[in-house]
Write an enzyme that holds these catalytic residues in place. Structure first.
Site, PDB file in Angstrom:
ATOM      1  NE  ARG A 135      13.618   4.882  30.513  1.00 27.89           N
ATOM      2  CZ  ARG A 135      12.940   3.884  29.656  1.00 27.89           C
ATOM      3  NH1 ARG A 135      13.919   3.158  29.170  1.00 27.89           N
ATOM      4  NH2 ARG A 135      11.784   3.856  29.318  1.00 27.89           N
ATOM      5  NE  ARG A 191      10.811   6.515  27.055  1.00 27.68           N
ATOM      6  CZ  ARG A 191      11.076   5.541  26.460  1.00 27.68           C
ATOM      7  NH1 ARG A 191      12.229   5.172  26.460  1.00 27.68           N
ATOM      8  NH2 ARG A 191      10.256   4.638  26.233  1.00 27.68           N
ATOM      9  NE  ARG A 210       7.372  -3.182  23.430  1.00 28.43           N
ATOM     10  CZ  ARG A 210       8.169  -2.108  23.431  1.00 28.43           C
ATOM     11  NH1 ARG A 210       8.904  -2.378  22.569  1.00 28.43           N
ATOM     12  NH2 ARG A 210       8.039  -0.948  23.999  1.00 28.43           N
ATOM     13  CE  LYS A 226      13.851  -4.269  25.689  1.00 28.88           C
ATOM     14  NZ  LYS A 226      13.661  -2.764  24.945  1.00 28.88           N
ATOM     15  NE  ARG A 234       7.178   1.648  28.521  1.00 28.60           N
ATOM     16  CZ  ARG A 234       7.347   2.796  29.093  1.00 28.60           C
ATOM     17  NH1 ARG A 234       6.565   3.887  29.039  1.00 28.60           N
ATOM     18  NH2 ARG A 234       8.658   3.074  29.801  1.00 28.60           N
TER      19      ARG A 234
HETATM   20  P1  AMP Z   1      10.329   1.508  23.985  1.00 25.53           P
HETATM   21  O1  AMP Z   1      11.208   2.591  23.523  1.00 25.53           O
HETATM   22  O2  AMP Z   1      10.706   0.337  23.289  1.00 25.53           O
HETATM   23  O3  AMP Z   1      10.219   1.247  25.387  1.00 25.53           O
HETATM   24  O4  AMP Z   1       8.923   1.661  23.258  1.00 25.53           O
HETATM   25  C1  AMP Z   1       8.282   2.749  23.606  1.00 25.53           C
HETATM   26  C2  AMP Z   1       6.858   2.709  23.318  1.00 25.53           C
HETATM   27  O5  AMP Z   1       6.606   2.964  21.694  1.00 25.53           O
HETATM   28  C3  AMP Z   1       6.175   1.550  23.728  1.00 25.53           C
HETATM   29  O6  AMP Z   1       5.565   1.852  24.979  1.00 25.53           O
HETATM   30  C4  AMP Z   1       5.147   1.367  22.444  1.00 25.53           C
HETATM   31  O7  AMP Z   1       3.858   2.167  22.681  1.00 25.53           O
HETATM   32  C5  AMP Z   1       5.694   1.863  21.070  1.00 25.53           C
HETATM   33  N1  AMP Z   1       6.505   0.547  20.561  1.00 25.53           N
HETATM   34  C6  AMP Z   1       7.652   0.363  20.507  1.00 25.53           C
HETATM   35  N2  AMP Z   1       8.066  -0.728  19.930  1.00 25.53           N
HETATM   36  C7  AMP Z   1       7.029  -1.094  19.388  1.00 25.53           C
HETATM   37  C8  AMP Z   1       6.598  -2.418  18.789  1.00 25.53           C
HETATM   38  N3  AMP Z   1       7.416  -3.355  18.315  1.00 25.53           N
HETATM   39  N4  AMP Z   1       5.127  -2.628  18.560  1.00 25.53           N
HETATM   40  C9  AMP Z   1       4.132  -1.770  19.230  1.00 25.53           C
HETATM   41  N5  AMP Z   1       4.646  -0.502  19.614  1.00 25.53           N
HETATM   42  C10 AMP Z   1       5.913  -0.307  19.972  1.00 25.53           C
END
Ligand code: AMP
Length: 194
Positions: free
Chosen positions: A127, A133, A88, A13, A144
């Site tokens: 990744r 990362r 989320r 995405k 996650r």
């Molecule tokens: P992502 O890059 O979307 O995989 O997000 C990485 C991390 O950021 C997640 O595992 C959460 O710890 C935090 N995070 C990202 N978006 C959100 C959200 N909408 N609500 C809460 N935590 C978030």
């Protein structure tokens, strides 16, 4: 155009959101990227969220919702946006609805990247090797995915009932999914004109 991309990590995405941002000249608003930027810059927010990201847990809703509220009020979001990684959970989805109602805007489409856990995990492992990362450890990946099923899937169901959900075959190649998205958005355009 106001778009939202929903799906598990590893669903592609983020890649498609970046393309949509470029093709439609609308900002790609990724909460994960915003948190990682805050961590890299060593801001107060960054220090607060760093251990949360490392564990794979969610940052508290109040912080996340206000971050998005500020971001969407910036001038470049006036023309539209592609939201990635938010909402989320249901509380964030309600926060988003309230925000959009205030500024008299609506989501045009919610692109849902549907794929199996096995493929998502396989891609995330790849990744982890390529990008390194910090939160792509096996434990954080599993956490996650668990949170995705528990908290984000209800958001998918919520948007399904609004008729805005566009399910995509996210196991296909980047190009194939891009074509699927372009076709779905064209259809929306035609419906808007009709
Ligand atoms: P992502 O890059 O979307 O995989 O997000 C990485 C991390 O950021 C997640 O595992 C959460 O710890 C935090 N995070 C990202 N978006 C959100 C959200 N909408 N609500 C809460 N935590 C978030």
């Amino acid at each position: 155009m106001n778009l939202l991309v929903l799906g598990p990590q590893g669903s592609g995405k983020g890649t498609q959101a970046a393309r949509l941002s470029e093709d439609h000249s609308i900002p790609h608003v990724s909460t994960g990227e915003m948190f990682r930027a805050a961590i890299a810059a060593g801001t107060g927010l960054g220090r607060r969220v760093e251990p949360i990201l490392a564990s794979g847990d969610l940052v508290p809703d109040d912080l996340t919702v206000s971050l998005i509220r500020e971001r969407l009020s910036e001038p470049d979001a006036g023309k539209g946006f592609v939201l990635d990684g938010f909402p989320r959970n249901l509380a964030q989805a309600e926060g988003l609805d309230a925000m959009l109602a205030e500024i008299d805007r609506e989501l045009d489409a919610v692109l849902f990247f549907d794929l199996s856990d096995e493929i998502a995990v396989e891609r995330l492992r790849g990744r982890a090797e390529d990008e390194g990362r910090d939160d792509d450890t096996p434990e954080a990946i599993a956490r996650r995915l668990e949170i995705y099923h528990e908290q984000t899937e209800p958001v998918v169901e919520r948007y399904r009932t609004t008729g805005k959900l566009v399910p995509l075959h996210a196991e296909r190649s980047i190009e194939a999914v891009a074509v699927e998205i372009a076709e779905a958005l064209e259809l929306l355009d035609e419906e808007a004109v009709a």
